[in-house]
Design a protein around this motif. Sequence first.
Motif, PDB file in Angstrom:
ATOM      1  N   TRP A 246       8.692  11.614 -10.058  1.00 13.29           N
ATOM      2  CA  TRP A 246       8.677  10.304 -10.716  1.00 13.29           C
ATOM      3  C   TRP A 246       7.943   9.225  -9.916  1.00 13.29           C
ATOM      4  O   TRP A 246       7.560   8.198 -10.482  1.00 13.29           O
ATOM      5  N   ILE A 247       7.750   9.431  -8.653  1.00  8.39           N
ATOM      6  CA  ILE A 247       7.204   8.382  -7.783  1.00  8.39           C
ATOM      7  C   ILE A 247       5.765   7.998  -8.139  1.00  8.39           C
ATOM      8  O   ILE A 247       5.464   6.804  -8.263  1.00  8.39           O
ATOM      9  N   PRO A 248       4.846   8.929  -8.319  1.00  5.72           N
ATOM     10  CA  PRO A 248       3.468   8.521  -8.662  1.00  5.72           C
ATOM     11  C   PRO A 248       3.375   7.695  -9.947  1.00  5.72           C
ATOM     12  O   PRO A 248       2.530   6.809 -10.052  1.00  5.72           O
ATOM     13  N   ASP A 249       4.271   7.952 -10.912  1.00 10.57           N
ATOM     14  CA  ASP A 249       4.241   7.196 -12.167  1.00 10.57           C
ATOM     15  C   ASP A 249       4.500   5.701 -11.962  1.00 10.57           C
ATOM     16  O   ASP A 249       4.010   4.880 -12.731  1.00 10.57           O
ATOM     17  N   LEU A 250       5.264   5.345 -10.939  1.00 15.91           N
ATOM     18  CA  LEU A 250       5.533   3.928 -10.662  1.00 15.91           C
ATOM     19  C   LEU A 250       4.263   3.180 -10.290  1.00 15.91           C
ATOM     20  O   LEU A 250       4.158   1.974 -10.490  1.00 15.91           O
ATOM     21  N   HIS A 251       3.314   3.915  -9.727  1.00 12.91           N
ATOM     22  CA  HIS A 251       2.094   3.315  -9.176  1.00 12.91           C
ATOM     23  C   HIS A 251       0.836   3.664  -9.981  1.00 12.91           C
ATOM     24  O   HIS A 251      -0.271   3.460  -9.506  1.00 12.91           O
ATOM     25  N   LYS A 252       0.998   4.207 -11.182  1.00 10.36           N
ATOM     26  CA  LYS A 252      -0.152   4.752 -11.914  1.00 10.36           C
ATOM     27  C   LYS A 252      -1.128   3.702 -12.433  1.00 10.36           C
ATOM     28  O   LYS A 252      -2.302   3.988 -12.589  1.00 10.36           O
ATOM     29  N   ASP A 253      -0.674   2.475 -12.691  1.00 10.89           N
ATOM     30  CA  ASP A 253      -1.581   1.442 -13.197  1.00 10.89           C
ATOM     31  C   ASP A 253      -2.200   0.715 -11.997  1.00 10.89           C
ATOM     32  O   ASP A 253      -1.519  -0.032 -11.298  1.00 10.89           O
ATOM     33  N   PRO A 254      -3.502   0.884 -11.759  1.00 10.96           N
ATOM     34  CA  PRO A 254      -4.133   0.273 -10.586  1.00 10.96           C
ATOM     35  C   PRO A 254      -4.176  -1.266 -10.643  1.00 10.96           C
ATOM     36  O   PRO A 254      -4.385  -1.916  -9.626  1.00 10.96           O
ATOM     37  N   ASP A 255      -3.965  -1.832 -11.850  1.00 11.77           N
ATOM     38  CA  ASP A 255      -3.985  -3.290 -11.989  1.00 11.77           C
ATOM     39  C   ASP A 255      -2.623  -3.927 -11.708  1.00 11.77           C
ATOM     40  O   ASP A 255      -2.502  -5.149 -11.700  1.00 11.77           O
ATOM     41  N   LEU A 256      -1.600  -3.114 -11.509  1.00  7.81           N
ATOM     42  CA  LEU A 256      -0.258  -3.621 -11.265  1.00  7.81           C
ATOM     43  C   LEU A 256       0.273  -3.129  -9.926  1.00  7.81           C
ATOM     44  O   LEU A 256       0.020  -1.992  -9.525  1.00  7.81           O
ATOM     45  N   LYS A 257       1.003  -3.995  -9.271  1.00  8.31           N
ATOM     46  CA  LYS A 257       1.627  -3.630  -7.994  1.00  8.31           C
ATOM     47  C   LYS A 257       3.115  -3.407  -8.232  1.00  8.31           C
ATOM     48  O   LYS A 257       3.802  -4.261  -8.816  1.00  8.31           O
ATOM     49  N   TYR A 258       3.603  -2.262  -7.777  1.00 14.98           N
ATOM     50  CA  TYR A 258       5.028  -1.939  -7.902  1.00 14.98           C
ATOM     51  C   TYR A 258       5.778  -2.471  -6.680  1.00 14.98           C
ATOM     52  O   TYR A 258       5.297  -2.372  -5.546  1.00 14.98           O
TER      53      TYR A 258
ATOM     54  N   THR B 230      18.849  -1.035  -8.465  1.00 19.31           N
ATOM     55  CA  THR B 230      17.497  -1.295  -7.980  1.00 19.31           C
ATOM     56  C   THR B 230      16.695  -1.948  -9.102  1.00 19.31           C
ATOM     57  O   THR B 230      16.608  -1.401 -10.197  1.00 19.31           O
ATOM     58  N   ASP B 231      16.159  -3.119  -8.806  1.00 22.65           N
ATOM     59  CA  ASP B 231      15.238  -3.772  -9.736  1.00 22.65           C
ATOM     60  C   ASP B 231      13.839  -3.274  -9.412  1.00 22.65           C
ATOM     61  O   ASP B 231      13.420  -3.307  -8.259  1.00 22.65           O
ATOM     62  N   TYR B 232      13.129  -2.818 -10.444  1.00 25.78           N
ATOM     63  CA  TYR B 232      11.723  -2.429 -10.319  1.00 25.78           C
ATOM     64  C   TYR B 232      10.899  -3.582 -10.891  1.00 25.78           C
ATOM     65  O   TYR B 232      11.197  -4.078 -11.975  1.00 25.78           O
ATOM     66  N   PHE B 233       9.844  -3.965 -10.180  1.00 26.17           N
ATOM     67  CA  PHE B 233       8.951  -5.023 -10.642  1.00 26.17           C
ATOM     68  C   PHE B 233       7.516  -4.517 -10.612  1.00 26.17           C
ATOM     69  O   PHE B 233       7.120  -3.833  -9.672  1.00 26.17           O
ATOM     70  N   TRP B 234       6.757  -4.897 -11.620  1.00 25.52           N
ATOM     71  CA  TRP B 234       5.312  -4.673 -11.616  1.00 25.52           C
ATOM     72  C   TRP B 234       4.666  -6.047 -11.773  1.00 25.52           C
ATOM     73  O   TRP B 234       4.959  -6.774 -12.733  1.00 25.52           O
ATOM     74  N   THR B 235       3.808  -6.391 -10.845  1.00 26.83           N
ATOM     75  CA  THR B 235       3.151  -7.697 -10.873  1.00 26.83           C
ATOM     76  C   THR B 235       1.645  -7.523 -11.026  1.00 26.83           C
ATOM     77  O   THR B 235       1.068  -6.533 -10.578  1.00 26.83           O
ATOM     78  N   ASP B 236       1.041  -8.523 -11.646  1.00 29.38           N
ATOM     79  CA  ASP B 236      -0.409  -8.494 -11.843  1.00 29.38           C
ATOM     80  C   ASP B 236      -1.122  -9.124 -10.641  1.00 29.38           C
ATOM     81  O   ASP B 236      -0.486  -9.482  -9.648  1.00 29.38           O
ATOM     82  N   SER B 237      -2.435  -9.310 -10.754  1.00 31.13           N
ATOM     83  CA  SER B 237      -3.228  -9.832  -9.638  1.00 31.13           C
ATOM     84  C   SER B 237      -2.875 -11.284  -9.298  1.00 31.13           C
ATOM     85  O   SER B 237      -3.149 -11.750  -8.203  1.00 31.13           O
ATOM     86  N   GLN B 238      -2.245 -12.011 -10.236  1.00 34.56           N
ATOM     87  CA  GLN B 238      -1.783 -13.378  -9.963  1.00 34.56           C
ATOM     88  C   GLN B 238      -0.335 -13.398  -9.474  1.00 34.56           C
ATOM     89  O   GLN B 238       0.305 -14.439  -9.413  1.00 34.56           O
ATOM     90  N   ASN B 239       0.190 -12.221  -9.169  1.00 32.45           N
ATOM     91  CA  ASN B 239       1.564 -12.043  -8.677  1.00 32.45           C
ATOM     92  C   ASN B 239       2.621 -12.455  -9.709  1.00 32.45           C
ATOM     93  O   ASN B 239       3.718 -12.868  -9.357  1.00 32.45           O
ATOM     94  N   GLN B 240       2.253 -12.344 -10.997  1.00 30.94           N
ATOM     95  CA  GLN B 240       3.184 -12.624 -12.088  1.00 30.94           C
ATOM     96  C   GLN B 240       3.873 -11.322 -12.492  1.00 30.94           C
ATOM     97  O   GLN B 240       3.205 -10.294 -12.663  1.00 30.94           O
ATOM     98  N   VAL B 241       5.185 -11.369 -12.650  1.00 27.21           N
ATOM     99  CA  VAL B 241       5.927 -10.176 -13.075  1.00 27.21           C
ATOM    100  C   VAL B 241       5.592  -9.913 -14.533  1.00 27.21           C
ATOM    101  O   VAL B 241       5.794 -10.768 -15.402  1.00 27.21           O
TER     102      VAL B 241
END
Length: 178
Positions: free
Chosen positions: A93-105, A127-138
Amino acid sequence: MKKSIALLFQISALIGLIAIGACSQKDNVTEGETTPMLAKSELEDAAWHMEELYWEYVQKIDTVAYKTLWHNDFMGYPGFGDGVSDVRKIASWIPDLHKDPDLKYSYTLHKKGSNSIEDVVMVFYDTDYFWTDSQNQVVRKETYKFTHTWKKVDGKWLILGGMAAIKNQEVLGTESGK
């Protein structure tokens, strides 16, 4: 008379030594009674530290190190899939958290409780999971609840069993129409 005083002195010294020995034994019993409480919190702290390490590996996508945290005979109910899993698929499951290169997990841990019984420690947390964009917006957030059972085997903490599930984001009684 001098012999009586000498004998009395020897008896007093012997009684004193016996008393010191008895106090020493009592101290050992007292230490033995309090040590498990300290050991209990130390065990729980050590297991929590392992949970923090677990999530550092997830963050770094270090599945090799992540897999070293699991006992070979592990069985659990992971947050992915619908069935129980053994150690062979535990990092899938770990790689799926990071699969979108435009989002930071990223993640935040919320310890809910822990309990040690002898040398086994159960840890419960969210555990809260967050994905943020390049402007650091969740742009996405999910919360999961976890439980892991840890045991030190051959000097190394390992997960024996566990369970993860997405946490219901709705508060009971607040659904529309109710």
